[in-house]
Design an enzyme around this catalytic site. Sequence first.
Site, short mmCIF file in Angstrom:
data_model
loop_
_atom_site.label_atom_id
_atom_site.label_comp_id
_atom_site.label_asym_id
_atom_site.label_seq_id
_atom_site.Cartn_x
_atom_site.Cartn_y
_atom_site.Cartn_z
N LYS A 72 9.46 -16.85 -9.72
CA LYS A 72 8.80 -15.67 -10.30
C LYS A 72 7.70 -16.11 -11.26
O LYS A 72 7.94 -16.95 -12.14
CB LYS A 72 9.84 -14.84 -11.04
CG LYS A 72 9.29 -13.54 -11.54
CD LYS A 72 10.33 -12.72 -12.23
CE LYS A 72 9.65 -11.57 -12.92
NZ LYS A 72 10.36 -11.10 -14.07
N LYS B 245 -15.28 2.02 13.20
CA LYS B 245 -14.05 1.25 13.43
C LYS B 245 -13.64 1.33 14.90
O LYS B 245 -13.25 0.34 15.51
CB LYS B 245 -12.95 1.83 12.54
CG LYS B 245 -11.89 0.86 12.18
CD LYS B 245 -11.04 1.38 11.03
CE LYS B 245 -11.68 1.15 9.68
NZ LYS B 245 -10.87 1.61 8.56
N ASP C 75 -4.85 -6.12 4.66
CA ASP C 75 -6.01 -6.85 5.17
C ASP C 75 -6.10 -8.25 4.58
O ASP C 75 -6.80 -9.11 5.11
CB ASP C 75 -7.30 -6.09 4.81
CG ASP C 75 -7.45 -4.84 5.68
OD1 ASP C 75 -6.98 -4.88 6.84
OD2 ASP C 75 -8.02 -3.84 5.21
N PHE D 261 -5.21 3.87 13.80
CA PHE D 261 -5.29 4.85 12.73
C PHE D 261 -6.31 4.34 11.71
O PHE D 261 -6.51 3.13 11.61
CB PHE D 261 -3.93 5.00 12.02
CG PHE D 261 -3.09 6.11 12.60
CD1 PHE D 261 -2.64 6.03 13.90
CD2 PHE D 261 -2.75 7.21 11.83
CE1 PHE D 261 -1.86 7.05 14.43
CE2 PHE D 261 -1.97 8.23 12.35
CZ PHE D 261 -1.53 8.15 13.65
N LYS E 215 -13.57 -2.04 17.03
CA LYS E 215 -12.27 -2.58 17.47
C LYS E 215 -12.03 -2.36 18.95
O LYS E 215 -11.13 -2.96 19.53
CB LYS E 215 -11.13 -1.96 16.66
CG LYS E 215 -11.26 -2.24 15.17
CD LYS E 215 -9.92 -2.25 14.48
CE LYS E 215 -10.08 -2.51 12.99
NZ LYS E 215 -8.85 -2.98 12.37
N ASN F 197 0.85 -1.19 0.00
CA ASN F 197 0.00 0.00 0.00
C ASN F 197 0.89 1.25 0.00
O ASN F 197 2.11 1.14 0.05
CB ASN F 197 -0.95 -0.01 1.20
CG ASN F 197 -0.21 -0.05 2.51
OD1 ASN F 197 0.44 0.91 2.88
ND2 ASN F 197 -0.26 -1.19 3.21
N1 CTP Z 1 -5.03 -2.94 11.63
C1 CTP Z 1 -4.48 -4.05 12.24
N2 CTP Z 1 -4.50 -5.26 11.63
C2 CTP Z 1 -5.08 -5.42 10.42
C3 CTP Z 1 -5.68 -4.30 9.79
C4 CTP Z 1 -5.62 -3.08 10.41
O1 CTP Z 1 -3.94 -3.90 13.33
N3 CTP Z 1 -5.08 -6.61 9.85
C5 CTP Z 1 -5.01 -1.67 12.34
C6 CTP Z 1 -4.23 -0.58 11.62
O2 CTP Z 1 -2.89 -0.53 12.07
C7 CTP Z 1 -5.00 0.66 12.04
C8 CTP Z 1 -6.40 0.20 12.25
O3 CTP Z 1 -6.34 -1.24 12.42
O4 CTP Z 1 -4.54 1.16 13.29
C9 CTP Z 1 -7.36 0.47 11.14
O5 CTP Z 1 -6.81 0.04 9.92
P1 CTP Z 1 -7.71 0.03 8.62
O6 CTP Z 1 -6.97 -0.66 7.53
O7 CTP Z 1 -8.22 1.40 8.35
O8 CTP Z 1 -8.94 -0.83 9.17
P2 CTP Z 1 -9.54 -2.19 8.77
O9 CTP Z 1 -9.87 -2.92 10.01
O10 CTP Z 1 -8.65 -2.88 7.82
O11 CTP Z 1 -10.90 -1.73 8.11
P3 CTP Z 1 -11.26 -1.46 6.57
O12 CTP Z 1 -10.09 -1.89 5.74
O13 CTP Z 1 -12.47 -2.29 6.40
O14 CTP Z 1 -11.56 -0.01 6.47
#
Ligand code: CTP
Length: 414
Positions: A291, A339, A281, A325, A343, A212
């Site tokens: 490869k 969120k 995610d 975040f 969480k 990302n």
């Molecule tokens: N985070 C985490 N572990 C994951 C995904 C996210 O600890 N597998 C944490 C990130 O470090 C951040 C927070 O969760 O502090 C939110 O991350 P974000 O990617 O915005 O949230 P998601 O839970 O992935 O929600 P979505 O992608 O559905 O918006």
Amino acid sequence: MKVTVGVSGGIAAYKAAELVRALQQHALDVHVVMTEAAKQFVQPLTFSALTGHKVISSLWVEGDAEPEADLASAIEHIDAAQTTDALVVAPATASTLAKFAHGIADDFLSTLYLATTAPVIVAPSMNVNMWQHAATQANVETLAGRHVRIVPPGSGYLACGMTGEGRLAETGAIVEAVLASLNHRNDLSGETVLITAGGTREALDPVRFLGNRSSGKMGYALAEAAERRGAKVVLITAPTALRAPARCEVVPVITTAEMRHAVLGHFGDASIVIKAAAVADYRPVEQAEQKMKRTGPLSIQLEPTEDILAEVVSRRRAGQLIVGFAAETENAVVYGRDKLLRKGADAIVLNDVSREGVGFDSDRNAVTFLTRDKAHDFPEMRKRDLADRILDEILALRRPHAKLVTETDRVFEG
Ligand code: CTP
């Protein structure tokens, strides 16, 4: 952190080289600005060799230059004022003190003094009579009244042959004043702050990955700010192009699984956990050993990764603060609040990444600090300034009753 040393034209100018060295020993990125008179005493080359940066002394490009080059140079120089974390002038001559006190900006150093909002420290050095002159004393008083930190000269034999007050203060005293200006707060002393940063990567094959756009700048800025404020910092970082912050324990990871392992391993000691990393995610169910070759259309099957933040919240112990975040591209506050509640974190720092010029890979950001009961918007600012504001908000979570709701805060009911 960046410190600018201003050298003005006194016999003690050579001592500024020792000051530069001493500041560097505190992991500070030192830049030097000289007045024209200072160049009569020491060659700029001495300072550029010590710092690895060009020494600035004029607002303009040296010699005959095109107007565009002069303009670019002036802008670059004003940028120097905006990016320094402290300006220390040593030696500060009577003339430099007078210019500062009266707002005369006729060379780069005096312009920098007017243009910077960073703390300013001056270490005067001059002949005893000049130092004791009512004009100089009045200028020093004016500057002290404007929160300039004065490191007074010592007494002794002066280069002019006289004995008395006027010798540049000891290097140690000047360094101490600079550090005190930078560490104006020590409010995280005794805390262990665990910070995650960067974007995790999930390999598809030995050369490709799903990743990302996170640069890690916000997480690193938080680590530096927390360390500066006295915390013991553990920075668990996915790959970034950034230099590791000084005096932090840095744990490099690549994948979400590695980040989870590192976070759970260090989580027990942390009193504050800040999850600034952009965590993948999903990861490919299978990783090709060699490869992958380009063939026809390709589908990749992905599986969800572990939600580290949710797991940390489920294992939290009393008193631990956990902050996540969230980067959103639409309905930021609604999704962010969802969120936060889902969480179970104490707060979410919300980035609206649809805004131009802030967020990913930028040095600037504008965020909303979301808690269960309110949303506080921070306007666009440098990530390193924002880091301090976020830490202020996190510390305020410990004393909910002392916290004021400002006019711009949005308060949530229920
Ligand atoms: N985070 C985490 N572990 C994951 C995904 C996210 O600890 N597998 C944490 C990130 O470090 C951040 C927070 O969760 O502090 C939110 O991350 P974000 O990617 O915005 O949230 P998601 O839970 O992935 O929600 P979505 O992608 O559905 O918006």
